[in-house]
Design a protein around this motif. Structure first.
Motif, PDB file in Angstrom:
ATOM      1  N   ARG A   3       8.690 -38.353 -35.910  1.00  0.00           N
ATOM      2  CA  ARG A   3       8.420 -37.385 -36.999  1.00  0.00           C
ATOM      3  C   ARG A   3       9.077 -36.170 -36.101  1.00  0.00           C
ATOM      4  O   ARG A   3       8.495 -35.154 -36.032  1.00  0.00           O
ATOM      5  CB  ARG A   3       7.153 -37.203 -37.545  1.00  0.00           C
ATOM      6  CG  ARG A   3       6.907 -38.234 -38.370  1.00  0.00           C
ATOM      7  CD  ARG A   3       5.259 -37.959 -38.849  1.00  0.00           C
ATOM      8  NE  ARG A   3       4.618 -39.153 -39.463  1.00  0.00           N
ATOM      9  CZ  ARG A   3       4.965 -39.772 -40.659  1.00  0.00           C
ATOM     10  NH1 ARG A   3       5.615 -39.408 -41.516  1.00  0.00           N
ATOM     11  NH2 ARG A   3       4.099 -40.773 -40.955  1.00  0.00           N
ATOM     12  N   ASN A  57       4.473 -45.435 -44.581  1.00  0.00           N
ATOM     13  CA  ASN A  57       3.417 -44.367 -44.150  1.00  0.00           C
ATOM     14  C   ASN A  57       4.241 -42.846 -44.536  1.00  0.00           C
ATOM     15  O   ASN A  57       3.954 -42.127 -43.608  1.00  0.00           O
ATOM     16  CB  ASN A  57       2.649 -44.559 -43.185  1.00  0.00           C
ATOM     17  CG  ASN A  57       1.698 -43.788 -42.777  1.00  0.00           C
ATOM     18  OD1 ASN A  57       1.013 -42.993 -43.843  1.00  0.00           O
ATOM     19  ND2 ASN A  57       1.727 -43.204 -41.445  1.00  0.00           N
ATOM     20  N   HIS A  58       4.904 -42.685 -45.398  1.00  0.00           N
ATOM     21  CA  HIS A  58       5.426 -41.633 -45.678  1.00  0.00           C
ATOM     22  C   HIS A  58       5.825 -41.241 -46.981  1.00  0.00           C
ATOM     23  O   HIS A  58       6.143 -42.241 -47.801  1.00  0.00           O
ATOM     24  CB  HIS A  58       7.051 -41.618 -44.895  1.00  0.00           C
ATOM     25  CG  HIS A  58       7.561 -40.136 -44.613  1.00  0.00           C
ATOM     26  ND1 HIS A  58       7.322 -39.302 -43.811  1.00  0.00           N
ATOM     27  CD2 HIS A  58       8.777 -39.839 -45.373  1.00  0.00           C
ATOM     28  CE1 HIS A  58       8.134 -38.310 -43.873  1.00  0.00           C
ATOM     29  NE2 HIS A  58       8.994 -38.508 -44.852  1.00  0.00           N
ATOM     30  N   HIS A  59       5.269 -40.195 -47.686  1.00  0.00           N
ATOM     31  CA  HIS A  59       4.827 -40.134 -48.963  1.00  0.00           C
ATOM     32  C   HIS A  59       5.443 -38.922 -49.640  1.00  0.00           C
ATOM     33  O   HIS A  59       5.748 -37.675 -49.038  1.00  0.00           O
ATOM     34  CB  HIS A  59       3.151 -39.783 -49.126  1.00  0.00           C
ATOM     35  CG  HIS A  59       2.552 -40.980 -48.734  1.00  0.00           C
ATOM     36  ND1 HIS A  59       2.289 -41.177 -47.063  1.00  0.00           N
ATOM     37  CD2 HIS A  59       2.139 -42.267 -49.255  1.00  0.00           C
ATOM     38  CE1 HIS A  59       1.602 -42.433 -46.866  1.00  0.00           C
ATOM     39  NE2 HIS A  59       1.436 -42.955 -48.018  1.00  0.00           N
ATOM     40  N   THR A  74       9.776 -34.360 -47.693  1.00  0.00           N
ATOM     41  CA  THR A  74       9.467 -33.543 -46.468  1.00  0.00           C
ATOM     42  C   THR A  74       8.789 -34.253 -45.489  1.00  0.00           C
ATOM     43  O   THR A  74       8.109 -35.133 -45.972  1.00  0.00           O
ATOM     44  CB  THR A  74       9.191 -32.160 -46.765  1.00  0.00           C
ATOM     45  OG1 THR A  74       9.351 -31.176 -45.514  1.00  0.00           O
ATOM     46  CG2 THR A  74       7.813 -32.026 -47.314  1.00  0.00           C
ATOM     47  N   THR A  75       8.869 -33.844 -44.328  1.00  0.00           N
ATOM     48  CA  THR A  75       7.677 -34.603 -43.272  1.00  0.00           C
ATOM     49  C   THR A  75       6.723 -33.445 -42.881  1.00  0.00           C
ATOM     50  O   THR A  75       7.082 -32.357 -42.005  1.00  0.00           O
ATOM     51  CB  THR A  75       8.586 -35.117 -42.152  1.00  0.00           C
ATOM     52  OG1 THR A  75       9.330 -35.930 -42.378  1.00  0.00           O
ATOM     53  CG2 THR A  75       7.526 -35.801 -40.883  1.00  0.00           C
ATOM     54  N   HIS A  76       5.523 -33.668 -43.546  1.00  0.00           N
ATOM     55  CA  HIS A  76       4.431 -32.584 -43.276  1.00  0.00           C
ATOM     56  C   HIS A  76       4.248 -32.259 -41.832  1.00  0.00           C
ATOM     57  O   HIS A  76       4.093 -31.296 -41.451  1.00  0.00           O
ATOM     58  CB  HIS A  76       3.116 -32.819 -44.288  1.00  0.00           C
ATOM     59  CG  HIS A  76       3.631 -33.216 -45.614  1.00  0.00           C
ATOM     60  ND1 HIS A  76       3.196 -34.480 -46.253  1.00  0.00           N
ATOM     61  CD2 HIS A  76       4.277 -32.587 -46.605  1.00  0.00           C
ATOM     62  CE1 HIS A  76       3.627 -34.386 -47.369  1.00  0.00           C
ATOM     63  NE2 HIS A  76       4.362 -33.432 -47.876  1.00  0.00           N
ATOM     64  N   ASP A  77       4.200 -33.420 -40.928  1.00  0.00           N
ATOM     65  CA  ASP A  77       3.816 -33.438 -39.645  1.00  0.00           C
ATOM     66  C   ASP A  77       4.775 -32.662 -38.788  1.00  0.00           C
ATOM     67  O   ASP A  77       4.503 -32.145 -37.839  1.00  0.00           O
ATOM     68  CB  ASP A  77       3.529 -34.845 -38.864  1.00  0.00           C
ATOM     69  CG  ASP A  77       2.380 -35.510 -39.674  1.00  0.00           C
ATOM     70  OD1 ASP A  77       2.246 -36.872 -39.411  1.00  0.00           O
ATOM     71  OD2 ASP A  77       1.577 -34.870 -40.529  1.00  0.00           O
TER      72      ASP A  77
END
Ligand SMILES: C[C@H](O)[C@H](O)[C@H]1CNC2=NC(N)=NC(=O)C2=N1
Length: 98
Positions: A3, A57-59, A74-77
């Motif tokens: 990520r 595993n991406h929401h 978007t990628t929160h991490d």
């Protein structure tokens, strides 16, 4: 897939490959609006996207009003866009075609 936040040039290149998705005002997500024939089709689409999200595993960040589904990826991490977001967009676009 890590990520890792994409540099802006990579984001712009990826956007070129996903013309139906737009970069959000805040520049950290891509979004697309889907309008279906009815609620049932909209919800069926959401169910299928949910299965992809679990597998990746991406929401998504999304909303549904009657036959409209608005999706923001978007990628929160990472606090921004990563390859995962564009991978997810590609999977979603393929669902529409299937
Ligand atoms: C612990 C779990 O792997 C993480 O919280 C996952 C879950 N789904 C996610 N979804 C999105 N969009 N971004 C993330 O960073 C993310 N992280």
């Amino acid at each position: 897939m890590a990520r890792e936040k994409l540099p802006r040039d990579d984001v712009d290149a990826a956007l070129g490959e996903h013309p139906d998705w737009k970069l959000t005002e805040d520049g950290i997500a891509i979004e697309r609006r889907f309008v279906f024939r009815n609620f049932s089709e909209a919800f069926a689409f959401m169910t299928r996207v949910a299965m992809v999200a679990e597998k990746m595993n991406h929401h998504p960040e999304w909303s549904n009003v009657y036959k409209t589904v608005e999706v923001r990826l978007t990628t929160h991490d990472a606090g921004g866009l990563t390859e995962l977001d564009f991978d997810f967009a590609r999977h979603i676009d393929r669902l529409l075609a299937s």
